[in-house]
Design a protein around this motif. Sequence first.
Motif, PDB file in Angstrom:
ATOM      1  N   SER A   1       9.548  -0.452   2.581  1.00 18.17           N
ATOM      2  CA  SER A   1      10.092  -1.232   3.690  1.00 18.17           C
ATOM      3  C   SER A   1       9.867  -0.450   4.983  1.00 18.17           C
ATOM      4  O   SER A   1       9.495   0.725   4.942  1.00 18.17           O
ATOM      5  N   ARG A   2      10.075  -1.108   6.096  1.00 17.55           N
ATOM      6  CA  ARG A   2       9.874  -0.421   7.370  1.00 17.55           C
ATOM      7  C   ARG A   2      10.799  -0.968   8.442  1.00 17.55           C
ATOM      8  O   ARG A   2      11.252  -2.118   8.359  1.00 17.55           O
ATOM      9  N   ASP A   3      11.040  -0.129   9.424  1.00 20.20           N
ATOM     10  CA  ASP A   3      11.815  -0.517  10.602  1.00 20.20           C
ATOM     11  C   ASP A   3      10.881  -0.333  11.790  1.00 20.20           C
ATOM     12  O   ASP A   3      10.625   0.805  12.221  1.00 20.20           O
ATOM     13  N   ASN A   4      10.346  -1.421  12.299  1.00 23.52           N
ATOM     14  CA  ASN A   4       9.351  -1.333  13.372  1.00 23.52           C
ATOM     15  C   ASN A   4       9.945  -0.749  14.652  1.00 23.52           C
ATOM     16  O   ASN A   4       9.258  -0.060  15.395  1.00 23.52           O
ATOM     17  N   ALA A   5      11.203  -1.017  14.900  1.00 20.83           N
ATOM     18  CA  ALA A   5      11.846  -0.494  16.107  1.00 20.83           C
ATOM     19  C   ALA A   5      11.922   1.029  16.081  1.00 20.83           C
ATOM     20  O   ALA A   5      11.894   1.686  17.122  1.00 20.83           O
ATOM     21  N   LYS A   6      12.021   1.588  14.875  1.00 20.98           N
ATOM     22  CA  LYS A   6      12.120   3.043  14.718  1.00 20.98           C
ATOM     23  C   LYS A   6      10.802   3.673  14.283  1.00 20.98           C
ATOM     24  O   LYS A   6      10.746   4.892  14.090  1.00 20.98           O
ATOM     25  N   ASN A   7       9.764   2.855  14.101  1.00 17.74           N
ATOM     26  CA  ASN A   7       8.480   3.366  13.595  1.00 17.74           C
ATOM     27  C   ASN A   7       8.675   4.195  12.336  1.00 17.74           C
ATOM     28  O   ASN A   7       8.104   5.288  12.181  1.00 17.74           O
ATOM     29  N   THR A   8       9.477   3.676  11.443  1.00 15.19           N
ATOM     30  CA  THR A   8       9.831   4.400  10.228  1.00 15.19           C
ATOM     31  C   THR A   8       9.529   3.549   8.998  1.00 15.19           C
ATOM     32  O   THR A   8       9.790   2.340   9.001  1.00 15.19           O
ATOM     33  N   VAL A   9       8.987   4.191   7.979  1.00 17.17           N
ATOM     34  CA  VAL A   9       8.718   3.528   6.713  1.00 17.17           C
ATOM     35  C   VAL A   9       9.516   4.232   5.631  1.00 17.17           C
ATOM     36  O   VAL A   9       9.741   5.443   5.688  1.00 17.17           O
ATOM     37  N   TYR A  10       9.971   3.442   4.660  1.00 15.90           N
ATOM     38  CA  TYR A  10      10.795   3.958   3.578  1.00 15.90           C
ATOM     39  C   TYR A  10      10.146   3.623   2.231  1.00 15.90           C
ATOM     40  O   TYR A  10       9.440   2.627   2.098  1.00 15.90           O
ATOM     41  N   LEU A  11      10.432   4.457   1.244  1.00 19.06           N
ATOM     42  CA  LEU A  11      10.002   4.173  -0.118  1.00 19.06           C
ATOM     43  C   LEU A  11      11.187   4.425  -1.040  1.00 19.06           C
ATOM     44  O   LEU A  11      11.588   5.566  -1.249  1.00 19.06           O
ATOM     45  N   GLN A  12      11.754   3.345  -1.551  1.00 21.11           N
ATOM     46  CA  GLN A  12      12.840   3.451  -2.526  1.00 21.11           C
ATOM     47  C   GLN A  12      12.214   3.520  -3.902  1.00 21.11           C
ATOM     48  O   GLN A  12      11.504   2.596  -4.306  1.00 21.11           O
ATOM     49  N   MET A  13      12.484   4.606  -4.603  1.00 19.48           N
ATOM     50  CA  MET A  13      11.879   4.831  -5.911  1.00 19.48           C
ATOM     51  C   MET A  13      12.979   4.830  -6.967  1.00 19.48           C
ATOM     52  O   MET A  13      13.870   5.683  -6.948  1.00 19.48           O
ATOM     53  N   ASN A  14      12.923   3.854  -7.859  1.00 22.01           N
ATOM     54  CA  ASN A  14      13.898   3.739  -8.938  1.00 22.01           C
ATOM     55  C   ASN A  14      13.209   3.918 -10.288  1.00 22.01           C
ATOM     56  O   ASN A  14      11.987   3.825 -10.385  1.00 22.01           O
ATOM     57  N   SER A  15      14.011   4.151 -11.313  1.00 24.73           N
ATOM     58  CA  SER A  15      13.484   4.304 -12.671  1.00 24.73           C
ATOM     59  C   SER A  15      12.327   5.286 -12.702  1.00 24.73           C
ATOM     60  O   SER A  15      11.264   5.014 -13.291  1.00 24.73           O
ATOM     61  N   LEU A  16      12.536   6.431 -12.090  1.00 22.61           N
ATOM     62  CA  LEU A  16      11.449   7.417 -11.976  1.00 22.61           C
ATOM     63  C   LEU A  16      11.064   7.981 -13.332  1.00 22.61           C
ATOM     64  O   LEU A  16      11.908   8.149 -14.229  1.00 22.61           O
ATOM     65  N   LYS A  17       9.767   8.264 -13.458  1.00 20.22           N
ATOM     66  CA  LYS A  17       9.201   8.797 -14.687  1.00 20.22           C
ATOM     67  C   LYS A  17       8.544  10.151 -14.397  1.00 20.22           C
ATOM     68  O   LYS A  17       8.153  10.416 -13.256  1.00 20.22           O
ATOM     69  N   PRO A  18       8.382  10.982 -15.414  1.00 21.59           N
ATOM     70  CA  PRO A  18       7.707  12.270 -15.182  1.00 21.59           C
ATOM     71  C   PRO A  18       6.327  12.106 -14.552  1.00 21.59           C
ATOM     72  O   PRO A  18       5.913  12.967 -13.752  1.00 21.59           O
ATOM     73  N   GLU A  19       5.635  11.026 -14.882  1.00 22.85           N
ATOM     74  CA  GLU A  19       4.299  10.815 -14.310  1.00 22.85           C
ATOM     75  C   GLU A  19       4.333  10.454 -12.829  1.00 22.85           C
ATOM     76  O   GLU A  19       3.285  10.378 -12.189  1.00 22.85           O
ATOM     77  N   ASP A  20       5.517  10.241 -12.276  1.00 21.88           N
ATOM     78  CA  ASP A  20       5.644  10.034 -10.833  1.00 21.88           C
ATOM     79  C   ASP A  20       5.681  11.357 -10.075  1.00 21.88           C
ATOM     80  O   ASP A  20       5.661  11.368  -8.834  1.00 21.88           O
ATOM     81  N   THR A  21       5.741  12.458 -10.800  1.00 26.24           N
ATOM     82  CA  THR A  21       5.751  13.771 -10.165  1.00 26.24           C
ATOM     83  C   THR A  21       4.480  13.969  -9.352  1.00 26.24           C
ATOM     84  O   THR A  21       3.371  13.834  -9.881  1.00 26.24           O
ATOM     85  N   ALA A  22       4.643  14.268  -8.078  1.00 25.59           N
ATOM     86  CA  ALA A  22       3.492  14.402  -7.185  1.00 25.59           C
ATOM     87  C   ALA A  22       3.972  14.835  -5.809  1.00 25.59           C
ATOM     88  O   ALA A  22       5.173  14.823  -5.520  1.00 25.59           O
ATOM     89  N   VAL A  23       3.015  15.195  -4.979  1.00 22.53           N
ATOM     90  CA  VAL A  23       3.282  15.332  -3.553  1.00 22.53           C
ATOM     91  C   VAL A  23       3.028  13.968  -2.926  1.00 22.53           C
ATOM     92  O   VAL A  23       1.945  13.400  -3.111  1.00 22.53           O
TER      93      VAL A  23
END
Length: 119
Positions: free
Chosen positions: A70-92
Amino acid sequence: QVQLMESGGGLVQTGGSLRLSCAASGRISRINTMGWYRAGPGKERELVAIITSGGTTNYADSVKGRFTISRDNAKNTVYLQMNSLKPEDTAVYYCNLRVVATLRTYDYWGQGTQVTVSS
């Protein structure tokens, strides 16, 4: 000069959740795409999710149904909500801002934030 500042990474157990944030500053075109990419251990950088300034989204198949961008254009900010995380999501995880101009495409990157999912 455009700068991207990421936050929200960390260590979480399998099944847990994290929320990443990325704030862009500087001279930014109102029409742009922001998103998240990631590079796992020994892997190349890959797309996770992107969102246009108009709100159109695209996700990697591996995160559909678990991650929400999601993003807030007024704040020039983007978000990433990550649920049900798995070990294979490990990363930079890297934040990206892309501006497509008439003659060229501009890509800006954050410094990256580590996400580690323990099993």
